[in-house]
Design an enzyme around this catalytic site. Structure first.
Site, PDB file in Angstrom:
ATOM      1  N   LYS A  52       0.753  -1.398  -0.086  1.00  8.47           N
ATOM      2  CA  LYS A  52       0.094   0.171  -0.045  1.00  8.47           C
ATOM      3  C   LYS A  52       0.998   1.249   0.143  1.00  8.47           C
ATOM      4  CE  LYS A  52      -3.590  -2.281   2.237  1.00  8.47           C
ATOM      5  NZ  LYS A  52      -4.229  -2.761   3.381  1.00  8.47           N
ATOM      6  N   GLN A  96      -4.209  -1.810   9.667  1.00  4.69           N
ATOM      7  CA  GLN A  96      -4.283  -3.097   9.229  1.00  4.69           C
ATOM      8  C   GLN A  96      -4.694  -4.285  10.050  1.00  4.69           C
ATOM      9  OE1 GLN A  96      -3.313  -3.679   5.938  1.00  4.69           O
ATOM     10  NE2 GLN A  96      -4.128  -5.697   6.240  1.00  4.69           N
ATOM     11  N   ASP A 119     -11.250   2.610   4.296  1.00  5.25           N
ATOM     12  CA  ASP A 119     -11.503   1.061   4.142  1.00  5.25           C
ATOM     13  C   ASP A 119     -13.030   0.831   4.312  1.00  5.25           C
ATOM     14  OD1 ASP A 119      -9.686  -0.645   4.135  1.00  5.25           O
ATOM     15  OD2 ASP A 119      -9.251  -0.899   5.994  1.00  5.25           O
TER      16      ASP A 119
END
Ligand code: NDP
Length: 292
Positions: A52, A96, A119
């Site tokens: 990422k 994460q 997200d």
């Protein structure tokens, strides 16, 4: 033989559009910024965070990689999230998954500023997905699946789509997205899961099957109607002595047999995976745009 849906090529196309938009934002004095927070040293999570960060840099985005020790407390992590919420150079934040067991992940997600929740897991963004409100953030993998279908000119409107799996990361938000009332959706969606009866019969009635269950090679030719489209979200490690790392990655679909029957299919790797990260970049750019 099915047409191969090339996720890498479609992701590249997404990046061409994003680069243009990023350049435009920069002329307005805004560089989209993404902060990725990793707690602990899970090797797979580390690899995701690295890729990422790398993609942000390639696109010229501002990237912050926060690597915290596995011993980080809930209070300390919440403090870090608050700092990032308040940081004007950061437009997107993601923590994460999965964090270590002592962290209450749902509480961390709720602490995110929903405007920075790229997200799409914050309850406010889940509600916006249900409400067909386009200002919200949709989780990256479902968004990537929809984009793959659109870019491959596969008709979603009115199609019967069977989604295998009902997780909050893939199956459930994907079902909500594809049943939205707009021309990039309007599907008739059926969701099946581990308790579903007559699963094979249901998948055989699908125009499009999306498999997201985490079971290597679960979807067989018998699950698929001749000419159906098959999207494989699964990423599973299976032992392979001949492979350099001792394992290889396979999807939830038995590719060899299903590709003989489907009209189009995604490979693993190289299908949904590259789209997930492209959609994360896209959501970050959207967050920056909406911050103006
Ligand atoms: P979860 O384990 O959270 O959810 C799995 C879902 O599949 C559950 O709803 C479960 O049902 C259902 N399921 C499990 N076994 C069966 C079965 N035998 N028959 C029918 N349904 C079943 O997984 P995720 O959604 O997080 O991930 C799914 C897969 O997608 C994994 O391989 C993962 O690695 C991959 N993935 C890939 C991404 C990408 O970028 N390409 C991103 C995210 C995930 P129930 O609810 O009843 O338990």
């Amino acid at each position: 033989m099915a047409n191969l849906i090339d996720g890498r090529a479609i992701a590249e196309k997404v990046y061409v559009d994003l680069r243009r938009e990023i350049a435009e934002l920069k002329t307005k004095g805004v560089t989209p910024g993404l902060a990725v927070v990793l707690v602990g040293d899970d090797p797979a999570s580390r690899a995701y965070v690295r890729s990422k960060d790398k993609m942000c840099r390639e696109l010229g985005l501002h990237s912050v990689k926060l690597e915290l020790p596995g011993s980080t407390t809930q209070t300390e992590l919440l403090r870090r999230v608050e700092e990032l919420n308040a940081d004007p150079s950061i437009h997107g934040i993601l923590v994460q998954s999965p964090p270590p067991a002592h962290i209450d992940e749902a509480a961390i997600v709720r602490a995110l500023d929903p405007r920075k929740d790229v997200d799409g897991f914050h309850p406010e963004n889940v509600a916006k997905l249900v409400l067909d409100d386009p200002s919200g953030f949709v989780p990256c993998t479902p968004l990537g699946v929809q984009r793959l279908l659109i870019e491959s000119k596969i008709n979603i409107n009115g199609a019967h789509i069977v989604v295998l799996g009902r997780s909050m990361i893939v199956g459930k938000p994907l079902a909500l997205l594809l049943m939205q009332k707009n021309t990039n959706a309007n599907a008739t969606v059926t969701v099946v899961h581990s308790r579903s009866r007559d699963l094979e019969e249901i998948t055989r009635s699908a125009d499009i099957i999306v498999a997201a269950i985490g079971r290597p090679g679960f979807v067989k030719a018998d699950h698929v109607r001749e000419g159906a489209v098959v999207i494989d979200v699964g990423i599973n490690r299976v032992e392979d002595g001949a492979a350099e790392r001792g394992y290889r990655l396979v999807g939830d679909v038995a590719f060899d047999e299903v590709s003989k029957k489907a009209s189009a299919i995604t490979p693993v790797p190289g299908g949904v995976g590259p789209m997930t990260i492209a959609m994360l970049m896209s959501n970050t750019v959207k967050a920056a745009r909406q911050s103006l």
